[in-house]
Design a protein around this motif. Structure first.
Motif, PDB file in Angstrom:
ATOM      1  N   GLY A  28       0.956  -1.297   0.150  1.00  0.00           N
ATOM      2  CA  GLY A  28       0.087   0.003  -0.029  1.00  0.00           C
ATOM      3  C   GLY A  28       1.033   1.272   0.029  1.00  0.00           C
ATOM      4  N   THR A  70       2.214   7.094  -0.982  1.00  0.00           N
ATOM      5  CA  THR A  70       1.118   5.981  -0.806  1.00  0.00           C
ATOM      6  C   THR A  70       0.289   5.719  -1.933  1.00  0.00           C
ATOM      7  OG1 THR A  70      -0.240   7.783  -0.081  1.00  0.00           O
ATOM      8  CG2 THR A  70       0.720   6.556   1.738  1.00  0.00           C
ATOM      9  N   ASP A  71       0.142   6.823  -2.873  1.00  0.00           N
ATOM     10  CA  ASP A  71      -0.552   6.870  -4.197  1.00  0.00           C
ATOM     11  C   ASP A  71      -0.059   7.892  -5.022  1.00  0.00           C
ATOM     12  OD1 ASP A  71      -2.055   8.898  -3.172  1.00  0.00           O
ATOM     13  OD2 ASP A  71      -3.692   7.619  -2.471  1.00  0.00           O
TER      14      ASP A  71
END
Length: 102
Positions: A28, A70-71
């Motif tokens: 993640g 994280t993203d």
């Protein structure tokens, strides 16, 4: 800067020395590892290599720090500060630290 694969991940070199490496082992998230090479080195400077005014770096040693991502939204939100940290890191480690050929 140049790029190659080291430690099974993209690693970026400056003047032939590894300086920033992806750590892709998180679930993640991933990390950008800012370093002066594979081995711990003696440095004349006590404390961190420089003052991180961005607040992005998590110092794990005086010459090693990480940024957790994280993203894509996180990348975009940190883009300007990441560019600043990369420039600071390259400047802060360009004074003759060695880590072997890239």
């Amino acid at each position: 800067m140049s790029e190659h694969i080291k430690w099974k991940a993209p690693s970026f070199c400056f003047t032939g020395e590894d300086r920033i490496t992806f750590n892709l082992h998180g679930k993640g998230f991933f990390r950008l590892v800012f370093h002066t090479g594979a081995k711990v080195q003696e440095h004349a400077v006590k404390g961190n290599l420089f003052e991180d005014l961005t607040g992005l770096l998590e110092w794990v040693a005086a010459d090693r720090a990480i940024v957790t991502i994280t993203d894509m939204e996180d990348v975009e939100g940190k883009q300007e500060k990441l560019a600043e940290v990369v420039a600071q890191w390259i400047k802060g480690t360009a004074d003759g630290h060695t880590c072997g050929p890239c």
